[in-house]
Design a protein around this motif. Sequence first.
Motif, mmCIF file in Angstrom:
data_model
loop_
_atom_site.group_PDB
_atom_site.id
_atom_site.type_symbol
_atom_site.label_atom_id
_atom_site.label_comp_id
_atom_site.label_asym_id
_atom_site.label_seq_id
_atom_site.Cartn_x
_atom_site.Cartn_y
_atom_site.Cartn_z
ATOM 1 N N ALA A 49 0.827 -1.203 0.000
ATOM 2 C CA ALA A 49 0.000 0.000 0.000
ATOM 3 C C ALA A 49 0.862 1.255 0.000
ATOM 4 O O ALA A 49 0.546 2.240 -0.680
ATOM 5 C CB ALA A 49 -0.934 -0.004 1.206
ATOM 6 N N ASP A 50 1.951 1.229 0.743
ATOM 7 C CA ASP A 50 2.866 2.372 0.734
ATOM 8 C C ASP A 50 3.492 2.579 -0.641
ATOM 9 O O ASP A 50 3.701 3.712 -1.081
ATOM 10 C CB ASP A 50 3.974 2.170 1.779
ATOM 11 N N ASN B 18 2.164 1.619 -3.668
ATOM 12 C CA ASN B 18 1.266 1.907 -4.797
ATOM 13 C C ASN B 18 0.307 3.074 -4.561
ATOM 14 O O ASN B 18 -0.398 3.488 -5.473
ATOM 15 C CB ASN B 18 0.484 0.647 -5.196
ATOM 16 N N LYS B 19 0.274 3.635 -3.351
ATOM 17 C CA LYS B 19 -0.714 4.683 -3.075
ATOM 18 C C LYS B 19 -0.482 5.938 -3.925
ATOM 19 O O LYS B 19 -1.447 6.556 -4.396
ATOM 20 C CB LYS B 19 -0.744 5.035 -1.591
ATOM 21 N N ASP B 20 0.770 6.305 -4.158
ATOM 22 C CA ASP B 20 1.028 7.490 -4.980
ATOM 23 C C ASP B 20 0.760 7.246 -6.463
ATOM 24 O O ASP B 20 0.154 8.102 -7.130
ATOM 25 C CB ASP B 20 2.459 7.984 -4.766
ATOM 26 N N LEU C 294 -2.933 7.341 -6.837
ATOM 27 C CA LEU C 294 -3.401 8.723 -6.664
ATOM 28 C C LEU C 294 -3.173 9.536 -7.934
ATOM 29 O O LEU C 294 -4.017 10.362 -8.312
ATOM 30 C CB LEU C 294 -2.686 9.368 -5.478
ATOM 31 N N GLU D 225 -14.792 3.037 -1.103
ATOM 32 C CA GLU D 225 -13.688 2.101 -1.311
ATOM 33 C C GLU D 225 -14.127 0.739 -0.804
ATOM 34 O O GLU D 225 -14.482 0.592 0.368
ATOM 35 C CB GLU D 225 -12.413 2.537 -0.591
ATOM 36 N N SER E 207 -11.009 -2.011 1.831
ATOM 37 C CA SER E 207 -10.058 -0.937 2.120
ATOM 38 C C SER E 207 -8.760 -1.403 2.758
ATOM 39 O O SER E 207 -7.837 -0.598 2.892
ATOM 40 C CB SER E 207 -10.717 0.114 3.023
ATOM 41 N N GLN F 54 -4.641 2.638 4.707
ATOM 42 C CA GLN F 54 -3.595 3.535 4.201
ATOM 43 C C GLN F 54 -4.033 4.285 2.946
ATOM 44 O O GLN F 54 -3.731 5.464 2.787
ATOM 45 C CB GLN F 54 -2.319 2.735 3.906
ATOM 46 N N HIS F 55 -4.731 3.588 2.058
ATOM 47 C CA HIS F 55 -5.140 4.225 0.802
ATOM 48 C C HIS F 55 -6.157 5.335 1.046
ATOM 49 O O HIS F 55 -6.018 6.437 0.519
ATOM 50 C CB HIS F 55 -5.742 3.192 -0.144
ATOM 51 N N HIS G 58 -4.819 8.553 2.447
ATOM 52 C CA HIS G 58 -3.931 9.201 1.470
ATOM 53 C C HIS G 58 -4.747 9.914 0.394
ATOM 54 O O HIS G 58 -4.462 11.066 0.045
ATOM 55 C CB HIS G 58 -3.018 8.154 0.841
ATOM 56 N N PHE G 59 -5.765 9.244 -0.115
ATOM 57 C CA PHE G 59 -6.605 9.838 -1.147
ATOM 58 C C PHE G 59 -7.442 10.993 -0.583
ATOM 59 O O PHE G 59 -7.665 11.997 -1.263
ATOM 60 C CB PHE G 59 -7.526 8.792 -1.761
#
Length: 235
Positions: free
Chosen positions: A36-37, A39-41, A44, A61, A64, A68-69, A72-73
């Motif tokens: 998750a860390d 792919n989150k950016d 986004l 979502e 979930s 984390q996602h 962040h979003f």
Amino acid sequence: MNLSGRFHCPGTALHRRTSFKGTCRWMCKMLNAAAADRNKDPILSVLKSRVASNRRLFALEISSGTGQHVVHFAKAFPNITWQPSEVETQSLSSIEAYRQYHRLQNVQPPIYLDVSQSWQTWGGFPAESCDLIININMMHISPLACTTGLFHGVGQILKPQGLLLTYGPYAFNGSIVPQSNFDFDQSLRYRNPEWGLRDASFLTTLGQENGLRLEEIVDMPTNNKCLLFRKDSVV
């Protein structure tokens, strides 16, 4: 020396200790997924170029995970009210912990949602009530009933012209490449015969059956894809 005066802190030492304990309480429940860390950016970035940031929207979502996602979003899209959901108790606790820790007013408390069940059980969402639905890394580690349930439910609760974003590894026309994805698929099926990479052709057909058109396939890092489905307006 009056430390609270020195640092312009209006609270007492007891207040600070109590606040720290409250913060620690949430941090202790916050699960962390390395994927998750990573792919989150990238995810986004896909959202930023395709989702409006100048009007009020509602996003669900599904699955979930840690939470984390969604936080962040939510920071990047304060105009969107985000509804996280999960089926696992530990994940629900983690999502709530992230929500409390980051104090995000545009993230709703997480709800229990079993995507394999009828959409009427999905937290009471009315038909055509969601502008955006996101599903990350779920289909390949869940039974096929979850995939079919996802598309059927989304077809009901997504607004016309609304967007479904799914993310993960996929097969294409019966082929899985590169070798690392093929090996991953084999390992998943060994662990659970109902798991495995879903074929984009199958998902395209499933989407069409539920009023969802595959609009775009976006290449992502580490051999993953974003599949973007648009709900066509009723003619």
